[in-house]
Every structure is written in C-alpha cells, then in structure tokens.
Motif scaffolding. Structure first.
Motif, PDB file in Angstrom:
ATOM      1  N   ILE A 162       0.616  -1.119  -0.060  1.00 46.70           N
ATOM      2  CA  ILE A 162       0.009   0.015  -0.113  1.00 46.70           C
ATOM      3  C   ILE A 162       0.714   1.360   0.080  1.00 46.70           C
ATOM      4  CG2 ILE A 162      -1.585   1.357   1.479  1.00 46.70           C
ATOM      5  CD1 ILE A 162      -2.903  -1.409   2.386  1.00 46.70           C
ATOM      6  N   GLY A 163       0.437   2.244  -0.749  1.00 47.23           N
ATOM      7  CA  GLY A 163       1.507   3.524  -0.995  1.00 47.23           C
ATOM      8  C   GLY A 163       0.507   4.598  -0.126  1.00 47.23           C
ATOM      9  N   CYS A 164       0.982   5.734  -0.591  1.00 45.56           N
ATOM     10  CA  CYS A 164       0.416   7.156  -0.010  1.00 45.56           C
ATOM     11  C   CYS A 164      -0.728   7.432  -0.723  1.00 45.56           C
ATOM     12  CB  CYS A 164       1.592   8.084  -0.053  1.00 45.56           C
ATOM     13  SG  CYS A 164       1.653   9.015  -1.673  1.00 45.56           S
ATOM     14  N   GLY A 165      -0.997   7.063  -1.704  1.00 43.24           N
ATOM     15  CA  GLY A 165      -2.171   7.331  -2.597  1.00 43.24           C
ATOM     16  C   GLY A 165      -2.365   8.766  -3.317  1.00 43.24           C
ATOM     17  N   LYS A 166      -1.154   9.359  -3.059  1.00 47.11           N
ATOM     18  CA  LYS A 166      -1.206  10.782  -3.528  1.00 47.11           C
ATOM     19  C   LYS A 166      -0.107  11.129  -4.707  1.00 47.11           C
ATOM     20  CE  LYS A 166      -1.921  12.320   0.990  1.00 47.11           C
ATOM     21  NZ  LYS A 166      -1.182  12.338   2.380  1.00 47.11           N
ATOM     22  N   CYS A 167       0.908  10.204  -4.807  1.00 45.66           N
ATOM     23  CA  CYS A 167       1.972  10.475  -5.464  1.00 45.66           C
ATOM     24  C   CYS A 167       2.083   9.842  -6.879  1.00 45.66           C
ATOM     25  CB  CYS A 167       3.521   9.848  -4.972  1.00 45.66           C
ATOM     26  SG  CYS A 167       3.283   8.159  -5.047  1.00 45.66           S
ATOM     27  N   GLY A 168       2.848  10.254  -7.871  1.00 47.63           N
ATOM     28  CA  GLY A 168       2.633   9.958  -9.099  1.00 47.63           C
ATOM     29  C   GLY A 168       2.340   8.560  -9.274  1.00 47.63           C
ATOM     30  N   ALA A 169       3.312   7.521  -8.491  1.00 47.26           N
ATOM     31  CA  ALA A 169       3.361   6.235  -8.599  1.00 47.26           C
ATOM     32  C   ALA A 169       1.979   5.662  -8.348  1.00 47.26           C
ATOM     33  CB  ALA A 169       4.471   5.698  -7.785  1.00 47.26           C
ATOM     34  N   CYS A 170       1.277   5.929  -7.132  1.00 48.37           N
ATOM     35  CA  CYS A 170       0.063   5.686  -6.525  1.00 48.37           C
ATOM     36  C   CYS A 170      -0.979   5.983  -7.799  1.00 48.37           C
ATOM     37  CB  CYS A 170      -0.013   6.323  -5.384  1.00 48.37           C
ATOM     38  SG  CYS A 170       0.733   5.695  -3.964  1.00 48.37           S
ATOM     39  N   GLU A 171      -0.934   7.004  -8.253  1.00 53.37           N
ATOM     40  CA  GLU A 171      -1.880   7.500  -9.416  1.00 53.37           C
ATOM     41  C   GLU A 171      -1.843   6.814 -10.596  1.00 53.37           C
ATOM     42  OE1 GLU A 171      -2.475  12.022 -11.447  1.00 53.37           O
ATOM     43  OE2 GLU A 171      -0.766  11.575 -10.379  1.00 53.37           O
TER      44      GLU A 171
ATOM     45  N   HIS B 205       5.361   1.082  -5.915  1.00 51.49           N
ATOM     46  CA  HIS B 205       6.726   1.753  -6.266  1.00 51.49           C
ATOM     47  C   HIS B 205       6.460   3.206  -5.478  1.00 51.49           C
ATOM     48  CE1 HIS B 205       7.231  -0.245 -10.372  1.00 51.49           C
ATOM     49  NE2 HIS B 205       7.436  -1.201  -9.493  1.00 51.49           N
ATOM     50  N   CYS B 206       5.641   3.294  -4.591  1.00 52.67           N
ATOM     51  CA  CYS B 206       5.600   4.550  -3.655  1.00 52.67           C
ATOM     52  C   CYS B 206       6.942   4.566  -2.827  1.00 52.67           C
ATOM     53  CB  CYS B 206       4.322   4.498  -2.785  1.00 52.67           C
ATOM     54  SG  CYS B 206       3.957   5.866  -1.829  1.00 52.67           S
ATOM     55  N   GLU B 207       6.989   5.833  -2.683  1.00 57.68           N
ATOM     56  CA  GLU B 207       8.507   6.085  -1.783  1.00 57.68           C
ATOM     57  C   GLU B 207       7.713   6.312  -0.271  1.00 57.68           C
ATOM     58  OE1 GLU B 207      11.502   6.165  -2.707  1.00 57.68           O
ATOM     59  OE2 GLU B 207      11.634   6.534  -4.641  1.00 57.68           O
TER      60      GLU B 207
HETATM   61 ZN   LIG Z   1       2.488   6.949  -3.250  1.00 53.87          ZN
END
Ligand SMILES: [Zn+2]
Ligand SMILES: [Zn+2]
Length: 348
Positions: free
Chosen positions: A99-108, A114-116
């Motif tokens: 699970i990523g942040c939901g806000k960055c380019g990768a999540c988008e 791949h989220c940082e």
């Molecule tokens: Zn993210």
C-alpha cells in the motif's frame, strides 16, 4: 488481540496481548485465519538486506518497535469503519499489503508498490503475525474463492512477485525465448506464469538437477545447469540468444550469465535479492539496446490477475505447512536456516 511482535531487531518475537483495534474512517478490521512467513520477514527481522560485498542496506526505517510483521494474510472481515463500503462483515478475504500514500505519481498510476512513502502491511504498519489486523481501505481486500486457504495467502507476496516479474517482460513473439534464472518457490511460479502468458519458448537455469526436472515437468522448453562451465554457450546454441531473462536469484554469477545471453533489444528483469553486483560498459546498453528492469512485488491489479491464474489451475500449488501462530519466531529461524520446504503459514 494476540500478536507475535518484534521487540528488538534480531531478537526472538514476543507474544503481546492488547485490546482489539477499532476501525476508523474507511478502515476494515480483519480476523486473521492464515499468514505466510516470507524470506523478506527474515530480512526485516534482521534489519538489513545484504548488498554487494559486505555492504548492507538498512531496512529499519519507517517502522516503530514493537512491531507485528507478516504480509501474506488471509482472513474474514470482522468490523467496518464508519466510512468503509463495498464489503460486509463475515466475508472471506486476502489482503493486498503493498500500500502506498495514495497521492504521488506512482500511486496515481496504480503502482502503489513503487511509492516512496509506503504503508505496507507487515513492513510499515502492523501485519499478520496476529489474530487481527487493520486494513486502510476495503479496496485492498481480494476474493480468495477457488484457491485453498493458506495457499491463497502466499499469492499476495511470492505469487504476486513472480507474476509481476514476468509481466515486466511485456509482449513477446513466438521467436522470443525467455529464460528463468533460479527455480526456488518463486522462480517455479515464474516459470509457470511465463508458460501461461508468453508466446515464445521458456527456458530455465538452476544448479539443482531435481529442480530442473521439476521445471521440465512444468513445461519448460529446455533446461540448463548453471554448474556447467560453458552454460552460456549451451544456451546460445539452443536458443540463438534470449529475448528476456527473468532473474529470481540476483547473484553476480547470474547477472553475468544474463548479460551474456541477452539478444539485442532484450530485457533483463531482476527480481531476486541474493546480492552482488555487475558492471558493463555504458556504450553496450545503447549498442545492444538492452533494458535492465528491477521488479518489486506487484500492483493491486496484478494481484487480482495472479489469483485468476491460480483459480484457472495455471499455477501448481506449492507445499504449505501450517503451524500455530506462536511458532512465528521459530519459523523465522527455520527459514533463515534453510530448513523449510515450500511455505510456512501461521494460524492464530
Ligand atoms: Zn504514493
Ligand atoms: Zn514476502
């Protein structure tokens, strides 16, 4: 809830009892029935990954101790936060943990893996070595129907990792040979995924003739023992050069072999974490038009796809050994010692 928690890196896990968490907002509380023990749990527990030489990658960041590991989780929905929708209490589920942040380019783009700023379950936020776990949103809950309990849980990491690595090969033609390096549990799944998804012939390399025999049984179009001195020549002779190598080992020797056998325009997909390094003159990348692609777990969509493949009988089940949850610590030790065949799945 009762969890097996890491109190300090490298030390035995301890049983901790506390109040069940109450899901907030879109969160879902899942009652755990199964949680696989993965090699990356061993690395997280040690606090580092081995890199080239004696270099180590510290993996103690973005996590607070005491911590509950475990990211191959199956269970059923126990309670819903006030804003959780799309699932009902009592439904069986698998948990997508990457699970990523939901806000960055990768999540988008759908690449939460791949989220940082990850919130990976069992790596950054509390995981499955427990009887309950909080999942941030119902969209991370997948349907295990049609796959044996426990085995289904392992598809959230090892199965997904193998699947996504092979997806990174992209489209192939009938004349595009693909080579799988390393036939451990993940590599054997990778081989089967490659046979199911790709058009070209699929070859395999390992040091162990028994694993090579297993690969042949699973449909490999040719196998090579990496212990044979001139293995790259044998591969060239049989294939005329490889379009894409998918490396489930990631050692120096395998990287060297991969870069020797890949054709012009080919791809080297690296997924194994054995550790080591390689060097290549920079001009060789454009002159041979080679891509090197690192593959890390997989996306939520790929998780759904690998479950579909397993349901369709395209992936032979790996052996599963169920153990009680309080053997989490011992299981990490056994995995570190190489004393486990297949996958240990803990049950609370
Ligand atoms: Zn993210
Ligand atoms: Zn894992």
């Amino acid at each position: 809830m009762k969890s097996e928690k890491m109190i300090a890196y490298g030390e035995a896990l301890q049983t901790v009892e506390e109040e069940n968490p109450v899901p907030q907002g879109t969160e879902v509380l899942v009652r755990i029935s199964h949680c696989g023990v993965c090699h990356s749990d061993v690395h997280v527990h040690e606090g580092y990954f081995a890199l080239a030489g004696d270099q180590k990658l510290d993996v103690t960041g973005n996590r607070e101790l005491p911590f509950t590991m475990g990211h191959e989780i199956q269970g059923e929905v126990a309670a819903l936060g006030p804003d959780a929708t799309g699932i009902t209490v009592g439904e069986k589920c698998l948990i997508f943990p990457w699970i990523g942040c939901g806000k960055c380019g990768a999540c988008e783009r759908g690449y939460e893996n791949h989220c940082e700023d990850t919130r990976n379950i069992g790596l950054n936020i509390a995981g499955g070595f427990s009887d309950y776990v909080i999942v941030p949103h119902a969209r991370y809950l997948l349907d295990p129907a049609g796959i044996p309990d426990g085995l289904a849980a392992t598809y959230m990491c090892s199965g997904l990792t193998a699947y996504s690595a092979v997806k990174n090969v992209g489209k192939t033609g009938k004349g595009d040979p693909v080579l799988i390096l390393g036939l451990g549990g993940v590599g054997l799944i990778g081989l089967q995924v490659a046979k199911a998804l790709l058009d070209g012939p699929v070859y395999a390399v390992d040091l162990d003739n028994r694993k090579l025999a297993a690969a042949t049984e699973m449909g490999a179009d040719g196998v090579f023992n990496s212990g044979d001195g001139d293995v790259h020549k044998a591969i060239f002779k049989a294939t005329g050069g490889i379009y894409s190598v998918v490396d489930f080992v990631g050692s120096e020797a395998m990287a060297k072999l991969a870069l020797r056998v890949i054709r012009r325009g080919g791809k080297y997909v690296l997924v194994g974490l054995f550790g080591g390094g390689f060097s290549m003159p920079t001009a060789m990348f454009p002159l041979r038009a080679i891509s090197v692609i690192g593959s890390l777990t997989g996306t939520l969509e790929e998780a759904k796809e690998v479950l579909e493949l397993a349901r369709g009988g395209k992936i032979a089940p790996i052996p599963i050994e169920e153990r009680p949850m309080d053997q989490a610590s011992q299981s990490l030790q056994d995995l570190r010692d190489g004393a486990i065949v297949g996958r240990v799945v803990l049950t609370p």
